[in-house]
Design a protein around this motif. Structure first.
Motif, PDB file in Angstrom:
ATOM      1  N   SER A   1       0.831  -1.198   0.000  1.00  0.00           N
ATOM      2  CA  SER A   1       0.000   0.000   0.000  1.00  0.00           C
ATOM      3  C   SER A   1       0.868   1.251   0.000  1.00  0.00           C
ATOM      4  N   SER A   2       2.029   1.188   0.629  1.00  0.00           N
ATOM      5  CA  SER A   2       2.923   2.345   0.580  1.00  0.00           C
ATOM      6  C   SER A   2       3.516   2.496  -0.817  1.00  0.00           C
TER       7      SER A   2
ATOM      8  N   ILE B   1       2.082   1.659  -3.602  1.00  0.00           N
ATOM      9  CA  ILE B   1       1.024   2.226  -4.443  1.00  0.00           C
ATOM     10  C   ILE B   1       0.869   3.710  -4.163  1.00  0.00           C
ATOM     11  N   SER B   2       0.957   4.037  -2.899  1.00  0.00           N
ATOM     12  CA  SER B   2       0.832   5.441  -2.527  1.00  0.00           C
ATOM     13  C   SER B   2       1.905   6.266  -3.242  1.00  0.00           C
ATOM     14  N   GLY B   3       3.113   5.758  -3.254  1.00  0.00           N
ATOM     15  CA  GLY B   3       4.194   6.448  -3.948  1.00  0.00           C
ATOM     16  C   GLY B   3       3.939   6.544  -5.441  1.00  0.00           C
TER      17      GLY B   3
ATOM     18  N   GLU C   1       1.074   6.534  -6.927  1.00  0.00           N
ATOM     19  CA  GLU C   1      -0.032   7.460  -7.173  1.00  0.00           C
ATOM     20  C   GLU C   1       0.414   8.900  -7.043  1.00  0.00           C
ATOM     21  N   ASN C   2       1.178   9.193  -6.014  1.00  0.00           N
ATOM     22  CA  ASN C   2       1.633  10.569  -5.823  1.00  0.00           C
ATOM     23  C   ASN C   2       2.416  11.072  -7.026  1.00  0.00           C
TER      24      ASN C   2
ATOM     25  N   ASN D   1      -3.285   8.856 -14.300  1.00  0.00           N
ATOM     26  CA  ASN D   1      -4.131   8.084 -13.391  1.00  0.00           C
ATOM     27  C   ASN D   1      -3.557   6.702 -13.194  1.00  0.00           C
ATOM     28  N   ILE D   2      -3.997   6.039 -12.134  1.00  0.00           N
ATOM     29  CA  ILE D   2      -3.539   4.664 -11.979  1.00  0.00           C
ATOM     30  C   ILE D   2      -4.704   3.693 -11.834  1.00  0.00           C
TER      31      ILE D   2
ATOM     32  N   MET E   1       7.679   3.975  -0.452  1.00  0.00           N
ATOM     33  CA  MET E   1       7.125   5.119  -1.190  1.00  0.00           C
ATOM     34  C   MET E   1       8.045   5.549  -2.327  1.00  0.00           C
TER      35      MET E   1
END
Lengths: 345, 345
Positions: B80-81, B83-85, B87-88, B96-97, B301
């Motif tokens: 999840s981290s 993905i967060s990276g 996405e940012n 978009n992702i 991230m």
DNA sequence: GAAAATTAGACAATCGATTGCGTTAATTGC
DNA sequence: GCAATTAACGCAATCGATTGTCTAATTTTC
């Protein structure tokens, strides 16, 4: 170096001497195409490695099989489980999910909503950010009859779908549990009060106190901006340094609850004998901390699945936007661990 | 009830008495459109609430500004981290992702890869599943010159981009650390050996032993299927019940390491005096467990951000698929906590 | 056995944005 | 003052799949 261009139904049509429309229908088992032709087309499609262009189909149908997901932060236990549930339910039905995170910044939330809209998602699932007070950026969806599902952190009045847990009852039960364990002065770590989840948790806490004949002492209620570990530590210290410290804390999330436990231990305060602690969320850390943290479990995955179902139900049945907020309330579960167990039952 | 149809550049063109092409160019500040016209068009677009249809643009350009992300499970701290990276970095550039999870099932991974391909993502970022041994389902991307970035769990030979940490060195250092703390018989919880991450960690462990003159005892190396808490518990019990139990354990992830700590404590074994433990990942639970778990931190991230950059670099510069695997190796950081600290330095 | 019905498939428009090329009209150059 | 530029914009094709309507061929009906 450019992208190669792909093999389309036109290429297939040329190769097989059929019209593109026949190819299109054959691939979808349309009744007006003979079984023989369908077999031929599918075989050739397979051989040529034909892959449909979803963009083209979506454009034509004015409908993409993509669900937009707008959250605050992807890397939080509750959120990532929520997304996992959304994805599982979506992919099962052949839908994709487009994810955007706001990092709790209102401006980002607005931008992301626009981006998802522009991508023509067939529905959007959103959990509001800490800063969000206006929800005008979701109206564009409703206007186009694109379903909006708010989950967990939901706005007060938006004619759409909502998936939440019963924060009030959960908080009421958690607080009642502390009272049953003998707590007389229970503190509360509250979150931003413009958000339903924290408002309801506070309400449940207050009502449980009142119902059990305990005084509601405002000095025991600490409202935090972000419910972070740092805030939890500071607030715990502050509370314990008063002349009349609490003997129990009901925290609005596990982050602050765990932080409270660690801080109390550092201060030499016995848990749960001197101060009992209960959290909210059932994050992984809650079962690891010592003493293990009592908490309220969210059915995060199921909430995600339910969100997807709401979207699909709307899309597939072509329902109109609900005239009132259509709300699904899921049950929570109180998990009692050592941090709040004073009595052997 | 159908979706309303949207306001397009054609509607704008009609309203302003311009051609659609002029509208299109004006909205993009094309040099051949006068400033006056651009102002008029933009003002009207704003007033009418015009929103571009990305599907149409993508179809025409044969290029969507969407990055596909294929992972095993969204709700894991590291993922999840990551993905967060991703996405940012992506949203910052207007991308978009699209996310899909395989739940570690090979068949799902193949299906998801197809789905992402069909959605015409401009690139794909993937972390392989536990079951994955063949990677043919990624070849379709390379064929179309769509960049593929493998992250963390990567295949052995695929001519594409790769973002990983130096598992070997991290494991070598972690093991060396245990040795420095006086451990003589160090066990290892290994993961599936067809995956690079677990293979390299094992190698680093073995080499550290050898380099320090310690024997490599196969009975101390336990290879697990999924590195779950249950497996960690069972393996710890098994190890400790032998006649010659280990005095240190290097675990391939934090889940099993924390599980080991809990199990050891239950058995009355002192940590780190009798058995020192070190994990991998720096999950949130690692700092909460008691004694706090020493571990290796992933820059999750940053890895995500780097993945996105790789994709964008390829897409924007229109580079060709690399002829060899182009690999980015990030540094890890050894976090030393109580579970392995025997000596005061 | 001729009309009616059904079957199998083709034609062409459509979704909305983009873009190469063409066309005016205004401006510049000499 | 007239040819040559340049500026500003329109035309129409294009991306790939979908679908209402139409046609031709085959089958059924009485």
């Amino acid at each position: 170096m450019e992208q190669k261009k792909s093999f389309t139904i036109y290429d297939l049509a040329r190769k097989l001497n059929y019209s593109p429309s026949t190819i299109s229908r054959a691939l979808k088992n349309h009744h007006s195409i003979s079984d023989k032709t369908i077999a031929i087309v599918k075989k050739a499609a397979e051989e040529e490695g034909y892959r449909p262009n979803i963009l083209a189909a979506s454009l034509r149908n004015n409908q993409s099989k993509t669900i937009g997901v707008l959250v605050t932060r992807i890397n939080r236990p509750f959120i990532s489980s929520l997304i996992s549930g959304i994805e599982n339910a979506a992919s099962k039905e052949g839908y994709n999910i487009l994810i955007s995170q706001s990092n709790d910044v209102y401006k980002n939330e607005v931008t992301s909503a626009k981006a998802l809209f522009d991508s023509r998602v067939c529905g959007i699932i959103a959990s509001l950010g800490m800063e969000t007070e206006s929800i005008n950026h979701f109206k564009q969806f409703s206007k186009m009859n694109i379903p909006v599902v708010f989950v967990d952190r939901v706005p007060a009045d938006f004619k759409s779908y909502t998936v939440v847990i019963d924060n009030y009852t959960a908080a009421f039960n958690a607080t009642t549990h502390l009272i049953e364990q003998g707590c007389k002065r229970i503190a509360h770590f509250a979150g931003a009060q413009h958000l339903n989840v924290y408002r309801d948790r506070k309400k449940g806490y207050v009502d449980a106190l009142v119902e059990n004949g305990l005084a509601v002492d405002d000095s025991l209620i600490i409202t935090m901006k972000s419910l972070s570990a740092e805030e939890g530590e500071a607030s715990t210290e502050q509370l314990m340094q008063t002349t009349n410290p609490p003997d129990g804390i009901f925290c609005s999330n596990d982050t602050t609850a765990v932080s409270a436990i660690l801080t109390l231990k550092k201060m030499g305060v016995k848990i749960p004998e001197e101060v009992a602690v209960i959290g909210f969320n059932d994050d992984p850390i809650s079962s690891i901390v010592e003493p293990a943290l009592s908490t309220v479990s969210h059915p995060a995955m199921e909430m995600g699945e339910l969100c997807t179902q709401r979207i699909l139900q709307h899309v597939l049945k072509k329902e109109g936007t609900p005239k009132i907020a259509e709300c699904s309330v899921l049950d929570t579960h109180l998990i009692i661990r050592a941090s709040s167990t004073r009595k052997n039952t």
